[in-house]
Motif scaffolding. Sequence first.
Motif, mmCIF file in Angstrom:
data_model
loop_
_atom_site.group_PDB
_atom_site.id
_atom_site.type_symbol
_atom_site.label_atom_id
_atom_site.label_comp_id
_atom_site.label_asym_id
_atom_site.label_seq_id
_atom_site.Cartn_x
_atom_site.Cartn_y
_atom_site.Cartn_z
ATOM 1 N N GLU A 125 0.846 -1.180 0.000
ATOM 2 C CA GLU A 125 0.000 0.000 0.000
ATOM 3 C C GLU A 125 0.887 1.237 0.000
ATOM 4 O O GLU A 125 2.070 1.170 0.290
ATOM 5 N N ASN A 126 0.300 2.394 -0.325
ATOM 6 C CA ASN A 126 1.077 3.624 -0.431
ATOM 7 C C ASN A 126 0.707 4.640 0.633
ATOM 8 O O ASN A 126 1.038 5.813 0.496
ATOM 9 N N SER A 127 -0.006 4.209 1.692
ATOM 10 C CA SER A 127 -0.366 5.157 2.732
ATOM 11 C C SER A 127 0.874 5.574 3.501
ATOM 12 O O SER A 127 1.909 4.919 3.452
ATOM 13 N N ASP A 128 0.774 6.704 4.218
ATOM 14 C CA ASP A 128 1.903 7.153 5.036
ATOM 15 C C ASP A 128 2.321 6.088 6.038
ATOM 16 O O ASP A 128 3.509 5.876 6.294
ATOM 17 N N SER A 129 1.325 5.403 6.602
ATOM 18 C CA SER A 129 1.623 4.371 7.588
ATOM 19 C C SER A 129 2.439 3.239 6.984
ATOM 20 O O SER A 129 3.425 2.777 7.567
ATOM 21 N N GLU A 130 2.027 2.795 5.783
ATOM 22 C CA GLU A 130 2.755 1.703 5.136
ATOM 23 C C GLU A 130 4.154 2.155 4.711
ATOM 24 O O GLU A 130 5.119 1.395 4.787
ATOM 25 N N GLN A 131 4.260 3.403 4.223
ATOM 26 C CA GLN A 131 5.583 3.913 3.853
ATOM 27 C C GLN A 131 6.488 3.976 5.068
ATOM 28 O O GLN A 131 7.666 3.627 5.010
ATOM 29 N N PHE A 161 7.140 10.259 7.534
ATOM 30 C CA PHE A 161 5.789 9.799 7.208
ATOM 31 C C PHE A 161 4.925 9.643 8.451
ATOM 32 O O PHE A 161 3.709 9.836 8.392
ATOM 33 N N GLN A 162 5.534 9.265 9.587
ATOM 34 C CA GLN A 162 4.772 9.019 10.813
ATOM 35 C C GLN A 162 5.575 9.543 12.001
ATOM 36 O O GLN A 162 6.323 8.796 12.637
#
Length: 835
Positions: A125-131, A161-162
């Motif tokens: 996935e490309n969400s901030d969490s996954e990054q 990202f997080q």
Amino acid sequence: MKRQRLSDTDYQQLFGQLLTRVSQGWNSQEVFQHLGHRMNDRYFKAWLREYGKRLRKLPDADHQLASQLVRLSRVGCGELGEIAAEIGRELLMKPAGKGEEVAAVEQRKRVSAETSPSDSISSIENSDSEQAKAWFNRGNQQAMAGDFLGAIASYDKALQFQPDYHEAWYNRGVALGNLGEYEKAIASYDKALQFQPDFHQAWNNRGVAAGKSPHYNPEAATFLQFQFPNTSPILPNPTLTQRGYQGALLSFQEGLKHCPQDTHPEGWGQLHQAIGNAHYKEGKYQRNYRDSWDKAVTEYHQALITLTPDAYPELHLEVLQDLIRVLLGLKQHTEAKKRRNQGLTVFQTLLNSQKSTFQKRQLLAKFLPFSQMRVDDLVEEGEPTLALEAAEMNKNLYLTWILDARNETTLSPNYRQIQSLTNPTTAIVYWHLSPNALTTFIIKHNSENPIIIDAPLSASGEVRGIKLLEDWIKTWDEYYQYYRKNPAQPPDYKKAKQELGQSWQDNLPNLLEELQHILNITAILTQLNSESITNPSTHIQNLILIPHRDLHRFPIHALFPDTFTITYLPSAQIGLHLNNRGEIQPILPLQVDYPPHKDCELLPYAAIESAAIAQLFPNSQRISGDQATKTTVTDALNGNYTIFHFTGHGTYNNEMPQNSALLLNHQDKLTINDIRQLSLKSYQLVTLAACETALTGRETIEKDYVGLVSAFVYQGVSHVLSTLWTIPDDMSSLLFIVYFYWQLKKGKPPAVALAKTQEWLRNLTNKKLARYYQVIFQRLPREENPLRPFVRTKLGEIGVMERDKLQEKIFDHPYYWAAFTITGSLFLPSPVQEK
């Protein structure tokens, strides 16, 4: 004990690390060390099945990831590996992505590895969490590989990202601590604690960093805020700005406020253990240590309140090990023995609860001190034979664990089998070290049981063998540290004189004399030849020395009269293995000469040494300089040679002995793991003419010696000649090696050749050396040969010396000759007989 479920993020991180390391060559032992009890974690298996469902739903398959999943089942991961293999095989049946979007992604990865993580797991996935997770996993992989700077950069990406990713802040601090950047590490731990105040590992590591940091630096937190402006600033706590011993204590105590006993039993116990360790460490450097160590005992008792054997058996044993160490230092032997017996009971229960061989081995390696204490129990119970067999079993368990992890069977001999290594003129001296005691066993040909030599007594009549030895090792290391920093300086160089009174080289005879007393060599010698007066045929002339732990680092052979022929063994079992050899083949040497490894100095006499050996054995093959790559050397070693002579540099990895290595061309290495893949039974001798190849590290060895020497003899090499310390006077090393090979050519077995070489070097004068050079010069061919100008120059130097100088013994000091040791079989004959 109920197993705690991890978060999906933690399982993803754990599995990502596992895939990466297996692809880099991890074996089943290393996999188990990584997973531990998680190998049988049902929640982990459930997560993996869910993860597989997500992968199967993707329109295109990642075949590289699929291959990694299949490979996992081949290294022994149990049901986890089978689940992974099933997922991987299904993915391999699907077509790989060929669309424009996939191509564009691959192109971006090729253009810049710094702008998106390479971890295929986290790019689903490309969400901030996954990054953030992907960069976090990448940082963990880099940290495990020792690339701490790269890891920090990856953690920084994750935090962009997080920003509240407290595990990333924590791991960033660990990486900075490994680089010695303690104030920056503390700032990262503070950020982790800002988001997770009850994170006891962060409090623990923060305290350790505060203890190591020389002074408080407020700019570290300021710089961190500048680097991450979108996160809330760290509010300074004025009570936590101290450093050193007090700073460590304050950090641990602050952690206890956030990790109460009732809600955080594990963290509460570990923080009390950390406070105890800080008190113990402080006491080690004080003359009046009792106050600090009494405080340590109190803290360890607190830790044991929550770290009980039922809830946290492994942590309980770790605390007991620390507690026993301090009790012995305080001479509270009765209490120490009581705790020892408690620990042995818990340890045995924990060991019996493990079903897998690998799990048992992991526990035995982790808590080997308790197995060592069992030997002490048997000695005290008057069972010397059982004590020796237990000591030997411990050795072989650990050697097999490191050198042959795939072998689930550990061979270990009984007393009669060990005794078969002896004969009427050969005896074994076998040492065993535990946290409690130094024990010396003597095994003779006709003894019904092994003979135990008592440790020496103090002036007050107290047995102090282990304490005396520990103090001696500390002194040796202090002296040797100065020597290692600049061994080329003269023996009386200024700093050592100021700090220690004299240098390590100057003090070496005194140090060896002290060690001779500590090991009670006088009593050993008396016992060795106690029967020779009435029966001369039993006069002991040959010794097999089997040291333990740190004793492998020191020239114990130099403590015995030079009338003995001496060899070493890592364990009696290896000696039995070496004695079961077939017919010995003629000498055929393989030489690897002075590979130019990065960060290593060139060896000035290496070319002369190699030329001399080639002159003695014209049929030898030489691999020199840039040609000495890992591929070339390993291919050659698989040939039918009988001698492998390596001239170069070696390293020892105290934390991961498997990574100890001979350094080859540029960045190539021949590690213990590489050696374990070779067939070496044709070799009667390996000579490691490299710096400190027999040294096992200057960190205290808690388990046992496993180094390059062990790896070669484990693979069936009959003898290994190696060195215990660097000798910058390469002329003495050159003469030693050449004369040793000359003795081999004349038909002397390696152990005898070594004894004769040491005797020759000790008595060598310039006048005798001139005659030696003249004999060599007459035998050299007239054509171009690097030895002729070298010998001519040396003869010229001696020719202009004053008469008194000619009679001086050049290399009588043990510094020159005691560094060389022979490990292996004692009786193996040489195949060459030449006058």
